[in-house]
Design a protein around this motif. Structure first.
Motif, PDB file in Angstrom:
ATOM      1  N   GLY A  14       0.859  -1.066   0.045  1.00 32.24           N
ATOM      2  CA  GLY A  14      -0.010   0.105  -0.174  1.00 32.24           C
ATOM      3  C   GLY A  14       0.831   1.345   0.027  1.00 32.24           C
ATOM      4  O   GLY A  14       1.862   1.357  -0.673  1.00 32.24           O
ATOM      5  N   GLU A  15       0.436   2.427   0.773  1.00 25.99           N
ATOM      6  CA  GLU A  15       1.156   3.768   0.719  1.00 25.99           C
ATOM      7  C   GLU A  15       2.580   3.392   1.381  1.00 25.99           C
ATOM      8  O   GLU A  15       2.389   3.085   2.561  1.00 25.99           O
ATOM      9  CB  GLU A  15       0.067   4.848   1.301  1.00 25.99           C
ATOM     10  CG  GLU A  15      -1.026   5.029   0.422  1.00 25.99           C
ATOM     11  CD  GLU A  15      -0.526   5.547  -0.917  1.00 25.99           C
ATOM     12  OE1 GLU A  15       0.362   6.540  -0.904  1.00 25.99           O
ATOM     13  OE2 GLU A  15      -1.060   5.017  -1.906  1.00 25.99           O
ATOM     14  N   PRO A  16       3.412   3.852   0.810  1.00 26.07           N
ATOM     15  CA  PRO A  16       4.988   3.825   1.613  1.00 26.07           C
ATOM     16  C   PRO A  16       4.665   4.895   3.011  1.00 26.07           C
ATOM     17  O   PRO A  16       3.970   5.909   2.755  1.00 26.07           O
ATOM     18  CB  PRO A  16       5.790   4.457   0.731  1.00 26.07           C
ATOM     19  CG  PRO A  16       5.022   5.188  -0.233  1.00 26.07           C
ATOM     20  CD  PRO A  16       3.678   4.523  -0.517  1.00 26.07           C
ATOM     21  N   CYS A  17       5.483   4.413   3.907  1.00 26.73           N
ATOM     22  CA  CYS A  17       5.542   5.313   4.978  1.00 26.73           C
ATOM     23  C   CYS A  17       7.006   5.284   5.618  1.00 26.73           C
ATOM     24  O   CYS A  17       7.965   4.659   5.211  1.00 26.73           O
ATOM     25  CB  CYS A  17       4.624   4.584   6.326  1.00 26.73           C
ATOM     26  SG  CYS A  17       5.017   2.954   6.625  1.00 26.73           S
ATOM     27  N   ARG A  50       8.541   5.837  -6.260  1.00 29.77           N
ATOM     28  CA  ARG A  50       7.161   5.159  -5.681  1.00 29.77           C
ATOM     29  C   ARG A  50       7.394   3.825  -6.413  1.00 29.77           C
ATOM     30  O   ARG A  50       7.117   2.756  -5.765  1.00 29.77           O
ATOM     31  CB  ARG A  50       6.130   5.770  -5.624  1.00 29.77           C
ATOM     32  CG  ARG A  50       4.763   4.985  -5.825  1.00 29.77           C
ATOM     33  CD  ARG A  50       4.704   4.466  -4.237  1.00 29.77           C
ATOM     34  NE  ARG A  50       3.650   3.461  -4.144  1.00 29.77           N
ATOM     35  CZ  ARG A  50       2.136   4.116  -4.015  1.00 29.77           C
ATOM     36  NH1 ARG A  50       1.924   5.214  -3.652  1.00 29.77           N
ATOM     37  NH2 ARG A  50       1.309   2.853  -3.901  1.00 29.77           N
ATOM     38  N   THR A  54       8.559  -0.574  -5.500  1.00 25.81           N
ATOM     39  CA  THR A  54       7.868  -2.000  -5.339  1.00 25.81           C
ATOM     40  C   THR A  54       8.754  -3.116  -5.615  1.00 25.81           C
ATOM     41  O   THR A  54       8.272  -4.210  -5.981  1.00 25.81           O
ATOM     42  CB  THR A  54       6.641  -1.723  -6.312  1.00 25.81           C
ATOM     43  OG1 THR A  54       7.230  -1.655  -7.695  1.00 25.81           O
ATOM     44  CG2 THR A  54       5.696  -0.682  -5.836  1.00 25.81           C
ATOM     45  N   GLN A 251       2.062   5.641 -10.157  1.00 29.29           N
ATOM     46  CA  GLN A 251       3.117   5.848  -9.334  1.00 29.29           C
ATOM     47  C   GLN A 251       2.473   6.462  -8.097  1.00 29.29           C
ATOM     48  O   GLN A 251       3.173   6.437  -7.090  1.00 29.29           O
ATOM     49  CB  GLN A 251       4.104   6.855 -10.064  1.00 29.29           C
ATOM     50  CG  GLN A 251       4.999   6.102 -11.067  1.00 29.29           C
ATOM     51  CD  GLN A 251       5.479   7.102 -12.030  1.00 29.29           C
ATOM     52  OE1 GLN A 251       5.633   7.953 -11.581  1.00 29.29           O
ATOM     53  NE2 GLN A 251       6.274   6.237 -12.956  1.00 29.29           N
ATOM     54  N   LEU A 252       1.468   7.529  -8.325  1.00 31.88           N
ATOM     55  CA  LEU A 252       1.314   8.040  -6.961  1.00 31.88           C
ATOM     56  C   LEU A 252      -0.247   7.265  -6.331  1.00 31.88           C
ATOM     57  O   LEU A 252      -1.055   7.921  -5.752  1.00 31.88           O
ATOM     58  CB  LEU A 252       0.639   9.541  -7.203  1.00 31.88           C
ATOM     59  CG  LEU A 252       1.827  10.296  -7.802  1.00 31.88           C
ATOM     60  CD1 LEU A 252       1.234  11.610  -8.094  1.00 31.88           C
ATOM     61  CD2 LEU A 252       3.059  10.346  -6.919  1.00 31.88           C
ATOM     62  N   GLY A 253      -0.425   5.997  -6.742  1.00 37.82           N
ATOM     63  CA  GLY A 253      -1.282   5.270  -5.864  1.00 37.82           C
ATOM     64  C   GLY A 253      -2.623   4.933  -6.751  1.00 37.82           C
ATOM     65  O   GLY A 253      -3.474   4.342  -6.038  1.00 37.82           O
ATOM     66  N   LEU A 319       7.720  11.378   0.816  1.00 37.37           N
ATOM     67  CA  LEU A 319       6.468  11.154   0.846  1.00 37.37           C
ATOM     68  C   LEU A 319       5.593  12.303   0.637  1.00 37.37           C
ATOM     69  O   LEU A 319       4.366  12.130   0.195  1.00 37.37           O
ATOM     70  CB  LEU A 319       6.181  10.681   2.334  1.00 37.37           C
ATOM     71  CG  LEU A 319       6.946   9.192   2.885  1.00 37.37           C
ATOM     72  CD1 LEU A 319       6.646   8.722   4.258  1.00 37.37           C
ATOM     73  CD2 LEU A 319       6.558   8.249   1.819  1.00 37.37           C
ATOM     74  N   LEU A 322       4.951  12.567  -2.802  1.00 35.87           N
ATOM     75  CA  LEU A 322       3.998  11.477  -3.374  1.00 35.87           C
ATOM     76  C   LEU A 322       2.667  12.085  -3.352  1.00 35.87           C
ATOM     77  O   LEU A 322       1.635  11.603  -3.911  1.00 35.87           O
ATOM     78  CB  LEU A 322       4.270  10.243  -2.966  1.00 35.87           C
ATOM     79  CG  LEU A 322       5.871   9.644  -3.217  1.00 35.87           C
ATOM     80  CD1 LEU A 322       6.086   8.312  -2.589  1.00 35.87           C
ATOM     81  CD2 LEU A 322       5.718   9.547  -4.880  1.00 35.87           C
ATOM     82  N   ARG A 323       2.497  12.864  -2.179  1.00 32.34           N
ATOM     83  CA  ARG A 323       1.225  13.344  -1.966  1.00 32.34           C
ATOM     84  C   ARG A 323       0.788  14.705  -2.603  1.00 32.34           C
ATOM     85  O   ARG A 323      -0.170  15.290  -2.335  1.00 32.34           O
ATOM     86  CB  ARG A 323       1.028  13.638  -0.148  1.00 32.34           C
ATOM     87  CG  ARG A 323       1.241  12.456   0.592  1.00 32.34           C
ATOM     88  CD  ARG A 323       0.590  12.815   2.074  1.00 32.34           C
ATOM     89  NE  ARG A 323       1.688  13.789   2.729  1.00 32.34           N
ATOM     90  CZ  ARG A 323       2.950  13.054   3.304  1.00 32.34           C
ATOM     91  NH1 ARG A 323       2.874  11.772   3.491  1.00 32.34           N
ATOM     92  NH2 ARG A 323       3.547  14.061   3.792  1.00 32.34           N
TER      93      ARG A 323
END
Length: 335
Positions: A14-17, A50, A54, A251-253, A319, A322-323
């Motif tokens: 899922g979303e990286p953290c 991003r 993966t 790439q951005l989800g 991050l 990416l947001r």
């Protein structure tokens, strides 16, 4: 010598953290005869990271990111030591470009570093901008012609902010773009060469694009893929040329899986779609730097950028990128 590095801990689910990254201190081995030792000054952040997180190998120079290994990306550094058998003409004090970002120091074969020409650009960090990608996509891949209407998707990013200005300076008749916030739209139309821009959150995208380009588009510089690519094809004029540079929707989800491109429409309009990889266009490095230098001196091009200080701040900055919290180029500075 000890080098600090940012390592990938795991492939994100899922979303990286922040817990997907780790700051590691690594002893550097003794310098080999054919290697050079470089202290990094800056490295660039990019949305493509991003995808690399993966584990997907998408043709980048160093492959994909692997758990337990340092991340990498475009960087500007200073040579501080040279092995006695190192190829090339590198000397201590030279500034070099390379792909070993996300660390303080790197020791690698001299051939993997490219010396920065002195006196060409007013600030060395400008060599990390994405202008060559935009230049190659417009000039060589999309074969931009005077008077063309150009659409740039993802126009507020590091590539898009350069693409709109280059299109205008190379004779485009009209330049339009998409971005994700009112502030970014204002940036595009307030001095970066864009005649009009729309927020891609306002659906349907094809209707928004038609409102500002009722006559259609001749060139699409696509950084996003997915719905925006499909909309651009719907508005393409006969003989339109598309340079496919990025896949930000994935790439951005998001996902492009549900987007269907109509082959019959592309055939009927005689549309050309071509993938863009900047590594295929290194022959344009000289012409690009010449044009870029001249445009900077004339004050007709800008490079929007955010500088984030400190290696330890890089994961949070990525991050944020990416947001969608940054516009233009994002670089990390190292003391």
């Amino acid at each position: 010598m000890i080098s600090r590095e940012i390592h990938l801990v795991r492939h994100p689910e899922g979303e990286p953290c922040l817990t997907d990254f780790r700051l590691v201190q690594t002893p550097l081995p003794a310098l080999r005869d054919d290697h050079v030792l470089v202290r990094n000054r800056y490295f660039a952040l990019a949305a493509v990271m991003r995808t690399l997180m993966t584990g997907a190998d998408i043709g980048m120079p160093l492959g994909a990111y692997r758990p337990g290994r340092p991340l990498f990306g475009s960087a500007l550094g200073e040579v501080i030591d040279v092995g006695p058998a190192a190829d090339g003409d590198l000397r201590p004090g030279d500034l070099v470009l390379h792909h070993y970002g996300w660390r303080d120091h790197v020791a690698e074969a001299a051939a993997r570093f490219r010396r920065v020409p002195t006196g060409v650009l007013p600030d060395p960090v400008l060599h990390l901008n994405q202008g060559l990608t935009a230049y190659a996509g417009l000039v060589e891949v999309a074969r931009l012609r005077p008077g063309d209407t150009v659409f740039v998707s993802g126009a507020a990013g590091a590539v898009g902010t350069m693409a709109g200005q280059i299109a205008r300076l190379k004779g485009a008749g009209r330049v339009i773009g998409s971005a994700g916030s009112p502030a970014k739209l204002e940036l595009l139309t307030g001095g970066l060469g864009y005649d009009a821009a729309f927020d891609y959150h306002d659906l349907p995208i094809a209707s928004r694009l038609r409102e500002i380009a009722p006559e259609g588009i001749d060139v699409c510089f696509d950084n996003v893929g997915g719905d925006q690519l499909a909309a651009a094809l719907e508005l393409a004029r006969p003989g339109a040329r598309f340079a496919l540079c990025g896949a930000l929707q994935d790439q951005l989800g998001g996902t492009s899986a549900a987007v269907r491109l109509d082959p019959a429409e592309m055939i009927g309009k005689r549309v050309t779609l071509a993938g863009l990889h900047v590594a295929d266009h290194r022959d344009l490095q000289g012409p690009w730097l010449q044009d870029f230098r001249d445009w900077l001196r004339a004050g007709v091009i800008e490079v929007p950028q955010t500088v984030v200080p400190g290696l330890e701040a890089a994961p949070a900055a990525l991050l944020s990128l990416l947001r969608g919290e940054f516009a233009g180029m994002v670089v990390v500075s190292l003391p």
